[in-house]
Design an enzyme around this catalytic site. Structure first.
Site, PDB file in Angstrom:
ATOM      1  N   ASP A  89     -10.434  -5.219  -0.636  1.00 29.39           N
ATOM      2  CA  ASP A  89      -9.401  -4.585   0.176  1.00 29.39           C
ATOM      3  C   ASP A  89     -10.010  -3.764   1.302  1.00 29.39           C
ATOM      4  OD1 ASP A  89      -7.077  -3.530   1.162  1.00 29.39           O
ATOM      5  OD2 ASP A  89      -6.598  -2.335  -0.610  1.00 29.39           O
ATOM      6  N   ASP A 107       0.827  -1.204   0.000  1.00 30.22           N
ATOM      7  CA  ASP A 107       0.000   0.000   0.000  1.00 30.22           C
ATOM      8  C   ASP A 107       0.858   1.249   0.000  1.00 30.22           C
ATOM      9  OD1 ASP A 107      -2.790  -0.937   0.178  1.00 30.22           O
ATOM     10  OD2 ASP A 107      -2.097  -1.868   2.042  1.00 30.22           O
TER      11      ASP A 107
HETATM   12  C1  DX5 Z   1      -6.058   0.749   3.169  1.00 27.25           C
HETATM   13  C2  DX5 Z   1      -5.234  -0.245   2.406  1.00 27.25           C
HETATM   14  C3  DX5 Z   1      -5.514  -1.656   2.774  1.00 27.25           C
HETATM   15  C4  DX5 Z   1      -5.286  -1.964   4.232  1.00 27.25           C
HETATM   16  C5  DX5 Z   1      -5.809  -3.324   4.520  1.00 27.25           C
HETATM   17  O1  DX5 Z   1      -5.746   2.017   2.727  1.00 27.25           O
HETATM   18  O2  DX5 Z   1      -5.469  -0.141   1.015  1.00 27.25           O
HETATM   19  O3  DX5 Z   1      -4.774  -2.543   1.937  1.00 27.25           O
HETATM   20  O4  DX5 Z   1      -3.945  -1.897   4.591  1.00 27.25           O
HETATM   21  O5  DX5 Z   1      -5.690  -3.538   5.876  1.00 27.25           O
HETATM   22  P1  DX5 Z   1      -6.860  -4.239   6.684  1.00 27.25           P
HETATM   23  O6  DX5 Z   1      -7.040  -5.595   6.075  1.00 27.25           O
HETATM   24  O7  DX5 Z   1      -6.346  -4.270   8.089  1.00 27.25           O
HETATM   25  O8  DX5 Z   1      -8.087  -3.392   6.505  1.00 27.25           O
HETATM   26 ZN    ZN Z   2      -4.591  -1.738  -0.346  1.00 27.76          ZN
END
Ligand code: DX5
Ligand code: ZN
Length: 228
Positions: free
Chosen positions: A179, A36
């Site tokens: 996501d 990310d």
């Molecule tokens: C949010 C990101 C995600 C996030 C996912 O901005 O795009 O990929 O890190 O983390 P979780 O699964 O903890 O929501």
């Molecule tokens: Zn992401």
């Protein structure tokens, strides 16, 4: 049904120890690693850039799924390609058809894949429909971009279902990547609506045994998809 793929999001691990985050993916049998990238403009956080991607590239041959939450992707696309990203996903909110085509040409020349992402409140834009054949992945965000550890926004479920129908109608082979807030107890909700790539930050890295957590998500997803 497209095959299920598990994509741990390393943002949820200790950012000072990302080699270990990648290693957990390898040991847990993840299918791809979700990276990310956030610029502090598109979303209210700043994470890491191409230098970090390049450093981690030495650690694993797994597919690097780079989610670019940045306002000006054109300025950085070459850098992420050089760093070793395999799939580069851009936000539809900062693009239009012409900008997408330009990024697509750049990425295809390097033999890599392109994806698009949409925030929970964004509908699939019209210009995407005529370009579905170019897409390797569509990220349907189920939290607002910025941080790991948020709860999945279930109000996105009808949109997810519609997107799956549209992709099927058009014969698209793009993965539907979910996501945000993916956890063992909601995996079936997204898989039954057509999600096949599951990104998980806290759903992997906040567990007491992250290596095992990757397998747990896979089991849940495969049973929801009817594989097992
Ligand atoms: C949010 C990101 C995600 C996030 C996912 O901005 O795009 O990929 O890190 O983390 P979780 O699964 O903890 O929501
Ligand atoms: Zn992401």
């Amino acid at each position: 049904m497209k095959s299920i793929r598990i994509a741990p999001s390393i943002l949820a691990w200790d950012l000072g120890d990302l080699r270990e985050a990648v290693d957990i993916c390898v040991r847990g049998g993840a299918d791809q690693i979700h990276l990310d990238v956030i610029d502090g403009h598109f979303a209210p956080n700043i994470t890491f850039g191409p230098g970090t991607v390049k450093a981690l590239r030495k650690q694993s041959d797994l597919k690097f799924d780079t989610h670019l939450m940045i306002d000006q992707p054109r300025l950085y696309v070459e850098k992420f390609l050089e760093a070793g990203s395999d799939l580069l996903t851009f936000h539809a909110e900062v693009l239009d058809g012409r900008r997408f085509d330009d990024l697509y040409d750049t990425i295809k020349r390097r033999g890599k894949e392109i994806g698009l992402a949409i925030k929970p409140s964004t509908a699939l834009p019209e210009w995407v429909l005529s370009r579905l054949d170019k897409l390797s992945a569509l990220i349907v965000m189920t939290v607002n971009p910025g941080f790991s550890g948020q709860a999945m926004d279930m109000s996105t479920m009808p949109k997810l279902k519609r997107i799956k129908e549209v992709l099927d109608e058009k014969g698209s082979r793009a993965d539907i990547e979910i996501d945000g807030g993916v956890e063992p107890d909601n995996v079936h909700e997204v898989v039954m609506r057509g999600g096949n790539v599951l990104v998980a930050g806290a759903g992997v890295y906040a567990k007491s045994d992250p290596v095992k957590a990757i397998g747990v998500l896979r089991e849940r997803a495969e049973s929801a998809s009817g594989v097992n």
